[in-house]
Design an enzyme around this catalytic site. Structure first.
Site, mmCIF file in Angstrom:
data_model
loop_
_atom_site.group_PDB
_atom_site.id
_atom_site.type_symbol
_atom_site.label_atom_id
_atom_site.label_comp_id
_atom_site.label_asym_id
_atom_site.label_seq_id
_atom_site.Cartn_x
_atom_site.Cartn_y
_atom_site.Cartn_z
ATOM 1 N N GLY A 48 1.648 -6.875 -3.271
ATOM 2 C CA GLY A 48 1.397 -5.604 -3.949
ATOM 3 C C GLY A 48 2.496 -5.085 -4.858
ATOM 4 N N ASP A 106 1.500 3.586 3.392
ATOM 5 C CA ASP A 106 0.257 4.234 3.815
ATOM 6 C C ASP A 106 0.462 4.796 5.228
ATOM 7 O OD1 ASP A 106 -2.384 4.982 4.086
ATOM 8 O OD2 ASP A 106 -3.186 2.966 4.209
ATOM 9 N N ASP A 162 -4.622 -3.946 -4.850
ATOM 10 C CA ASP A 162 -5.922 -4.589 -4.946
ATOM 11 C C ASP A 162 -6.975 -3.942 -4.049
ATOM 12 O OD1 ASP A 162 -4.733 -5.602 -2.478
ATOM 13 O OD2 ASP A 162 -6.434 -6.973 -2.426
HETATM 14 P P1 IMP Z 1 0.822 0.563 5.883
HETATM 15 O O1 IMP Z 1 1.361 -0.471 6.825
HETATM 16 O O2 IMP Z 1 -0.345 1.302 6.485
HETATM 17 O O3 IMP Z 1 1.870 1.514 5.367
HETATM 18 O O4 IMP Z 1 0.163 -0.211 4.699
HETATM 19 C C1 IMP Z 1 0.836 -0.663 3.655
HETATM 20 C C2 IMP Z 1 0.046 -1.705 2.883
HETATM 21 O O5 IMP Z 1 -1.363 -1.451 2.861
HETATM 22 C C3 IMP Z 1 0.469 -1.658 1.440
HETATM 23 O O6 IMP Z 1 1.597 -2.479 1.223
HETATM 24 C C4 IMP Z 1 -0.767 -2.105 0.717
HETATM 25 O O7 IMP Z 1 -0.773 -3.513 0.614
HETATM 26 C C5 IMP Z 1 -1.901 -1.646 1.576
HETATM 27 N N1 IMP Z 1 -2.476 -0.375 1.057
HETATM 28 C C6 IMP Z 1 -2.294 0.854 1.583
HETATM 29 N N2 IMP Z 1 -2.937 1.795 0.879
HETATM 30 C C7 IMP Z 1 -3.548 1.150 -0.140
HETATM 31 C C8 IMP Z 1 -4.382 1.608 -1.253
HETATM 32 O O8 IMP Z 1 -4.682 2.795 -1.443
HETATM 33 N N3 IMP Z 1 -4.813 0.634 -2.097
HETATM 34 C C9 IMP Z 1 -4.504 -0.691 -1.949
HETATM 35 N N4 IMP Z 1 -3.723 -1.146 -0.939
HETATM 36 C C10 IMP Z 1 -3.262 -0.231 -0.038
HETATM 37 MG MG MG Z 2 2.008 -4.224 0.186
#
Ligand code: IMP
Ligand code: MG
Length: 187
Positions: A48, A106, A162
Site C-alpha cells: 500500500g 486503520d 486497493d
Molecule cells: P490496520 O491493521 O487495521 O491498521 O490496517 C492497516 C491496513 O489495512 C493498511 O495498511 C491497508 O493495507 C488496509 N486498509 C485499511 N483501511 C483501508 C482503506 O480504507 N482502503 C484500503 N485499504 C485499507
Molecule cells: Mg498497508
C-alpha cells in the site's frame, strides 16, 4: 468530478492529487528538519505505501536510507495472538533512527503487532509516518508521528490503496459511496 466503479462498488473523489502532494511535501519537510545529520532509515511497508513512499522520498533532501518490506499476517495461537512476519528486513537496526512508512493506519492492529519487533532490534529511535489515519477506527493505540491526513472511518481507494487488488494506480484518493437504501431509490 465523477464517480468511478471498481469491481462492484462506486467511489467518489475525496482527496485530490495536488492536495496529497502538498501534504506529502509538508511531511517530508518536517522529517528533513527533525532528522538532519541523523541518516534515518525509512522502512516502507508494501504494498500500500509504495506511492506515498516514492513521492515522500523524492522530497527528502537529507542523507537517508530506505528499505522495503512486506508484512505477512496470520493468526497465531491464543496466547501469541495476531502474528506478523516481516519479509525483507535485512538491515541491522541497532542504533539507527527508523521511520516506518505506512499508507494508512486503520485499526492499528498491523502496527501494534509489528512495532515491537523493531523495538526488539534496539533502534536509536522509532517513529511512524502515515499518509492516512482513521482515528475513530483505531482500537490499538498507535501514535502517528508524521501524518498526511486524518480521515473518517470510511473505505478509501487510490494512491496505493486497493479494493480487492484494484485501484492502486489511481493518482488521487476516492472514497466508497455508501449503498443507496431502498427508501431513497424509490423516491
Ligand atoms: P490496520 O491493521 O487495521 O491498521 O490496517 C492497516 C491496513 O489495512 C493498511 O495498511 C491497508 O493495507 C488496509 N486498509 C485499511 N483501511 C483501508 C482503506 O480504507 N482502503 C484500503 N485499504 C485499507
Ligand atoms: Mg498497508
Amino acid at each position: 468530478m465523477s464517480t468511478i466503479r471498481v469491481h462492484d462498488k462506486e467511489f467518489k473523489p475525496y482527496l485530490g492529487a495536488e492536495m496529497i502532494a502538498d501534504r506529502v511535501r509538508a511531511v517530508a519537510g518536517e522529517i528533513n528538519k527533525d532528522y538532519a545529520g541523523k541518516r534515518p532509515l525509512f522502512i516502507a511497508i508494501l504494498n500500500g505505501s509504495f506511492m506515498f513512499t516514492a513521492d515522500l522520498f523524492k522530497e527528502i533532501s537529507i542523507e537517508a536510507e530506505i528499505c522495503f518490506i512486506k508484512l505477512a499476517s496470520y493468526k497465531g495461537t491464543k496466547s501469541s495472538g495476531h502474528v506478523i512476519t516481516a519479509i525483507g528486513l535485512d538491515i541491522d537496526l541497532i542504533g539507527r533512527h527508523v521511520v516506518v512508512l505506512e499508507d494508512i493506519i486503520d485499526t492499528g492492529k498491523t502496527m501494534d503487532a509489528f512495532l515491537p519487533q523493531l523495538v526488539h532490534q534496539q533502534p536509536a529511535s522509532l517513529k511512524i509516518a502515515a499518509l492516512l489515519h482513521k482515528p475513530s477506527a483505531t482500537v490499538y493505540p498507535i501514535h502517528v508521528d508524521y501524518l498526511g491526513f486524518s480521515v473518517p472511518d470510511e473505505f478509501l481507494l487510490g494512491y496505493g490503496l486497493d479494493y480487492d487488488g484494484l485501484g492502486r494506480n489511481i493518482p488521487s484518493i476516492y472514497k466508497l459511496v455508501q449503498g443507496i437504501d431502498k427508501e431513497e431509490r424509490t423516491h
